[in-house]
Scaffold this active site. Sequence first.
Site, PDB file in Angstrom:
ATOM      1  N   HIS A   1      35.370  21.211 -47.071  1.00 53.96           N
ATOM      2  CA  HIS A   1      35.282  22.505 -46.406  1.00 53.96           C
ATOM      3  C   HIS A   1      36.156  23.552 -47.090  1.00 53.96           C
ATOM      4  O   HIS A   1      35.861  24.739 -47.056  1.00 53.96           O
ATOM      5  CB  HIS A   1      35.583  22.367 -44.914  1.00 53.96           C
ATOM      6  CG  HIS A   1      34.415  21.791 -44.178  1.00 53.96           C
ATOM      7  ND1 HIS A   1      34.298  20.452 -43.929  1.00 53.96           N
ATOM      8  CD2 HIS A   1      33.272  22.372 -43.734  1.00 53.96           C
ATOM      9  CE1 HIS A   1      33.138  20.231 -43.325  1.00 53.96           C
ATOM     10  NE2 HIS A   1      32.497  21.370 -43.197  1.00 53.96           N
TER      11      HIS A   1
ATOM     12  N   GLU B   1      22.052  15.562 -40.415  1.00 57.46           N
ATOM     13  CA  GLU B   1      23.094  15.365 -41.428  1.00 57.46           C
ATOM     14  C   GLU B   1      23.655  13.949 -41.407  1.00 57.46           C
ATOM     15  O   GLU B   1      24.606  13.641 -42.113  1.00 57.46           O
ATOM     16  CB  GLU B   1      24.209  16.403 -41.276  1.00 57.46           C
ATOM     17  CG  GLU B   1      24.819  16.523 -39.906  1.00 57.46           C
ATOM     18  CD  GLU B   1      25.885  17.623 -39.830  1.00 57.46           C
ATOM     19  OE1 GLU B   1      26.302  18.145 -40.868  1.00 57.46           O
ATOM     20  OE2 GLU B   1      26.293  17.942 -38.688  1.00 57.46           O
TER      21      GLU B   1
ATOM     22  N   ASP C   1      26.870  16.795 -45.437  1.00 58.42           N
ATOM     23  CA  ASP C   1      27.193  15.545 -44.753  1.00 58.42           C
ATOM     24  C   ASP C   1      26.133  14.485 -44.988  1.00 58.42           C
ATOM     25  O   ASP C   1      26.442  13.300 -45.045  1.00 58.42           O
ATOM     26  CB  ASP C   1      27.381  15.793 -43.250  1.00 58.42           C
ATOM     27  CG  ASP C   1      28.761  16.340 -42.966  1.00 58.42           C
ATOM     28  OD1 ASP C   1      29.734  15.800 -43.528  1.00 58.42           O
ATOM     29  OD2 ASP C   1      28.877  17.325 -42.218  1.00 58.42           O
TER      30      ASP C   1
ATOM     31  N   CYS D   1      20.859  24.081 -44.620  1.00 58.24           N
ATOM     32  CA  CYS D   1      22.026  24.963 -44.545  1.00 58.24           C
ATOM     33  C   CYS D   1      23.221  24.374 -45.291  1.00 58.24           C
ATOM     34  O   CYS D   1      24.310  24.932 -45.284  1.00 58.24           O
ATOM     35  CB  CYS D   1      22.386  25.281 -43.092  1.00 58.24           C
ATOM     36  SG  CYS D   1      22.879  23.835 -42.154  1.00 58.24           S
TER      37      CYS D   1
HETATM   38  C1  PEP Z   1      26.483  20.241 -43.923  1.00 57.56           C
HETATM   39  O1  PEP Z   1      27.017  19.191 -43.570  1.00 57.56           O
HETATM   40  O2  PEP Z   1      25.667  20.308 -44.862  1.00 57.56           O
HETATM   41  C2  PEP Z   1      26.788  21.512 -43.237  1.00 57.56           C
HETATM   42  C3  PEP Z   1      26.111  22.605 -43.484  1.00 57.56           C
HETATM   43  O3  PEP Z   1      27.832  21.533 -42.370  1.00 57.56           O
HETATM   44  P1  PEP Z   1      29.361  21.431 -42.813  1.00 57.56           P
HETATM   45  O4  PEP Z   1      29.439  21.644 -44.294  1.00 57.56           O
HETATM   46  O5  PEP Z   1      30.106  22.477 -42.073  1.00 57.56           O
HETATM   47  O6  PEP Z   1      29.742  20.042 -42.406  1.00 57.56           O
HETATM   48 MG    MG Z   2      28.010  19.047 -41.709  1.00 51.43          MG
END
Ligand code: PEP
Ligand code: MG
Length: 589
Positions: free
Chosen positions: A204, A449, A473, A520
């Site tokens: 992140h 995910e 994820d 996403c």
């Molecule tokens: C993902 O897991 O691809 C996602 C968009 O959520 P995050 O990166 O916040 O876990």
């Molecule tokens: Mg995620």
Amino acid sequence: MASFTLHGIPVSRGISIGRAHKLTPAALDVKHYLVPEEQVEAEVRRLQDAIAKVHRDLQELWTDLPKDAPTELGAFIDVHVLILSDPMISEAPLDIIRSRHYNAEWALVTQIDELSRQFDEIEDEYLRERKHDIQQVAERVLKVLLGTALSVPPLFVGEDQAPPQMIVVAHDISPADMLAFRDRDGGPRSFIGFVTDVGGQNSHTAIVARSLDIPAAVGMSQASRLIEQDDWLIIDGDAGVVICNPSQLVLEQYRARQNALMKARKRLLKLKKTPAVTKDGTAITLLANIELPDDCPAALEAGANGVGLFRSEFLFMGRGAQGLQIPNEDEQFEQYRKAVLAMKGRPVTIRTLDVGADKPLDTTEHTALNPALGLRAIRYCLAEPQMFLVQLRAILRASAFGPVRILVPMLAHAFEIDQTLNLLEQAKARLREESVKFDEKIEVGAMIEIPAAALALPMFVKRMDFLSIGTNDLIQYTLAIDRVDYEVAHLYNPLHPAVLQLIANTIATGHKAGLDVAVCGEMAGDVKLTRLLLGMGLREFSMHPAQLLAVKQEILNCDLNAITSRTRRILRMMEPSEIAAAVEQLQAL
Ligand code: PEP
Ligand code: MG
């Protein structure tokens, strides 16, 4: 000065050239901002007052000592008073405020870090241990300063003065700390790059660096040890390379590349209003990923059709350092409404709280042995239903001000979906009783995910209004690679055949059931993968605003007829090298 090059993992593209600004874990715990010239003396006084207050507290401690208290206790207070009076503590940080315009907390920890380094080099063990006394004294002063902190820190020295261009070098930076480096809208940038020893491509922290659109490289292993304060650095964010104290020739080459990149970006801006339609006439929806409502102007600037992922957890993180609890319903509502209004009628997809793993809450204890597999995201929310209800109410209330969708992270079980929808119904019922307006038909979507979800889609399509694939994820959990761990970062492969099968299957099954399906995760913003995802049938991409126009350009140049059959072939391939080559060939079509 010796010049050397370090290799790590590229996480945020572009080139930055600036001075190293080293941060230690202690320095990361405090806010850092630059104080405008006219406020420097007030900031100096703030630190002097805090030091004086700690002086008084220590004197009081002395006077209140019971008669039978052990003598070491008195001696201990004496040592702290002596440390506090030493010019190294009582004067040097004031000089830092005056010369570098750091805020008081930052100036103090900078000086303490410097002293700690000097103490580490002392041979005598007893003396070396005095470092801890200095740190304790500093902590007392910091606590007092916290109570007098400015609520809205100014970031720049002055409007007419360019801020120093700093590249942050640290062992690690948390996602919440990273957000603290966000510069003010429209202002010149003071932090222009990030280099860390640890971290992975899709941690992140890396994601926030990308959302700030600042070149960054992680997994540099020894960077914070080898790079000195104020060294000149070049970050090549595309290659994951950091050059320390480059020669004039190298510096000029990189300046030229930097200029070329800037020109290319300017050209892309012309596409802002062009609809994202492929050569064969298929319209594609391009959405933005945001961390805070303040990111909405950048999303509009890039021509986004809406917000596909609002990572609401960033409203909850990093508040402990400011002595704040998690945001209450009204605070959350204000932030969600702010995003909805800022997007001017375009849909805003608010993801419910995804804390845990590398995004811990300051207010909870962290005991999980393996946080990525622990009480994260929806699991945490269902374990704290009162807190979750507050968030759902706040989101529902915001839905009265413009189109809002709810996105639920990390679902794997049918009962998790059912419990979530039940809580949403409860929240709606209470709002109805209170005659509070909200969108009765608000759509609820699932993040796909976890591999279990991607393999049990009928369970989702039956209950949900839309799907959004979280590839970050999905890759982590499919390949059993901790996305934060740089030691296994080379195994994190979006093109692994198992990952591609899961993504393609989710898109096809979702569409067959008549649901919108988006991606996403970071794959959506990677131009090298745009054609592959289009070939799989993806029509909705959500990414950082900074990546959106480059992806749009790729879409405009793409003919779906040509790439769809090729993609089908790629999905049957099992050899990674063959897949990589075939994906590259898609670019040539
Ligand atoms: C993902 O897991 O691809 C996602 C968009 O959520 P995050 O990166 O916040 O876990
Ligand atoms: Mg995620």
